[in-house]
Design a protein around this motif. Sequence first.
Motif, mmCIF file in Angstrom:
data_model
loop_
_atom_site.group_PDB
_atom_site.id
_atom_site.type_symbol
_atom_site.label_atom_id
_atom_site.label_comp_id
_atom_site.label_asym_id
_atom_site.label_seq_id
_atom_site.Cartn_x
_atom_site.Cartn_y
_atom_site.Cartn_z
ATOM 1 N N VAL A 82 0.832 -1.208 0.000
ATOM 2 C CA VAL A 82 0.000 0.000 0.000
ATOM 3 C C VAL A 82 0.865 1.255 0.000
ATOM 4 N N LEU A 83 1.892 1.290 0.837
ATOM 5 C CA LEU A 83 2.761 2.467 0.879
ATOM 6 C C LEU A 83 3.453 2.696 -0.462
ATOM 7 N N GLU A 84 3.858 1.631 -1.111
ATOM 8 C CA GLU A 84 4.493 1.776 -2.429
ATOM 9 C C GLU A 84 3.511 2.363 -3.439
ATOM 10 N N ALA A 85 2.276 1.872 -3.428
ATOM 11 C CA ALA A 85 1.263 2.393 -4.346
ATOM 12 C C ALA A 85 0.961 3.859 -4.050
ATOM 13 N N LEU A 86 0.868 4.219 -2.782
ATOM 14 C CA LEU A 86 0.575 5.603 -2.411
ATOM 15 C C LEU A 86 1.735 6.525 -2.732
ATOM 16 N N ASN A 87 2.942 6.001 -2.684
ATOM 17 C CA ASN A 87 4.129 6.801 -2.985
ATOM 18 C C ASN A 87 4.115 7.307 -4.427
ATOM 19 N N ASN A 88 3.383 6.623 -5.296
ATOM 20 C CA ASN A 88 3.317 7.022 -6.700
ATOM 21 C C ASN A 88 2.279 8.106 -6.963
ATOM 22 N N LEU A 89 1.529 8.511 -5.933
ATOM 23 C CA LEU A 89 0.510 9.543 -6.101
ATOM 24 C C LEU A 89 1.097 10.919 -5.802
ATOM 25 N N ASP A 90 0.635 11.937 -6.542
ATOM 26 C CA ASP A 90 1.067 13.292 -6.204
ATOM 27 C C ASP A 90 0.362 13.714 -4.917
ATOM 28 N N GLU A 91 0.820 14.798 -4.308
ATOM 29 C CA GLU A 91 0.335 15.223 -2.988
ATOM 30 C C GLU A 91 -1.178 15.458 -2.970
ATOM 31 N N ASN A 92 -1.699 16.109 -4.002
ATOM 32 C CA ASN A 92 -3.132 16.402 -4.068
ATOM 33 C C ASN A 92 -3.956 15.113 -4.188
ATOM 34 N N THR A 93 -3.493 14.200 -5.021
ATOM 35 C CA THR A 93 -4.210 12.937 -5.205
ATOM 36 C C THR A 93 -4.117 12.085 -3.957
ATOM 37 N N LEU A 94 -2.972 12.098 -3.285
ATOM 38 C CA LEU A 94 -2.821 11.361 -2.027
ATOM 39 C C LEU A 94 -3.806 11.898 -0.992
ATOM 40 N N GLU A 95 -3.915 13.223 -0.896
ATOM 41 C CA GLU A 95 -4.862 13.824 0.036
ATOM 42 C C GLU A 95 -6.285 13.351 -0.277
ATOM 43 N N ALA A 96 -6.662 13.383 -1.541
ATOM 44 C CA ALA A 96 -7.996 12.943 -1.947
ATOM 45 C C ALA A 96 -8.192 11.460 -1.631
ATOM 46 N N PHE A 97 -7.184 10.653 -1.885
ATOM 47 C CA PHE A 97 -7.268 9.214 -1.625
ATOM 48 C C PHE A 97 -7.495 8.941 -0.141
ATOM 49 N N LEU A 98 -6.756 9.634 0.727
ATOM 50 C CA LEU A 98 -6.903 9.422 2.166
ATOM 51 C C LEU A 98 -8.276 9.881 2.658
ATOM 52 N N ILE A 99 -8.779 10.979 2.115
ATOM 53 C CA ILE A 99 -10.136 11.432 2.448
ATOM 54 C C ILE A 99 -11.144 10.371 2.018
ATOM 55 N N TRP A 100 -10.984 9.865 0.819
ATOM 56 C CA TRP A 100 -11.884 8.841 0.281
ATOM 57 C C TRP A 100 -11.877 7.593 1.155
#
Length: 177
Positions: A82-100
């Motif tokens: 999971v951390l590897e997959a999240l590492n590939n997201l830009d900051e804005n998309t990571l924020e949206a993903f965590l909210i989701w």
Amino acid sequence: MATNIDITEANVYVGTYAKYNNGSIFGKWLKLSDYADRGEFYEACAELHSDEEDPEYMFQDYENIPKGLIGESWISENIFEVLEALNNLDENTLEAFLIWCDNDHKDLSRSDASELLEDFENDYVGQYDSDEDFARELIDQREDLSDFAKQYFDYASYANDLFCGSYWSEDGHVFYN
């Protein structure tokens, strides 16, 4: 819920219950990026607490790890994936993903990382300054409404209707329900 999580700096403070119960918080911060997988991480924990025969690890603190991947007495089997997959997201998309994940009650610890990201991509619409701005964009895309009709359109009421059913938002991020 703006996030400041830097996945590359995921750290865990590893102690043991035996030490804690005897009044010691001895442990060490371990940086997850130093380990290839969960097995290698646990080997480092064992080495750190080699003075105990069968240590029960206590993850007393952690940084830059999304909730749902770690608890005081456990660490997810798929945390590295999971951390590897999240590492590939830009900051804005990571924020949206965590909210989701937080709002849709996605279980990061049990879900396949690629399936999670695929579901997220299907649900995420984008980031807007307000719900009304999102409604305005939807109306602007309609070719069956004249500019004259659009100038009298009640965007606030339309946004209210949209977010009572088909969509939800947080911190400017809009998602399909």
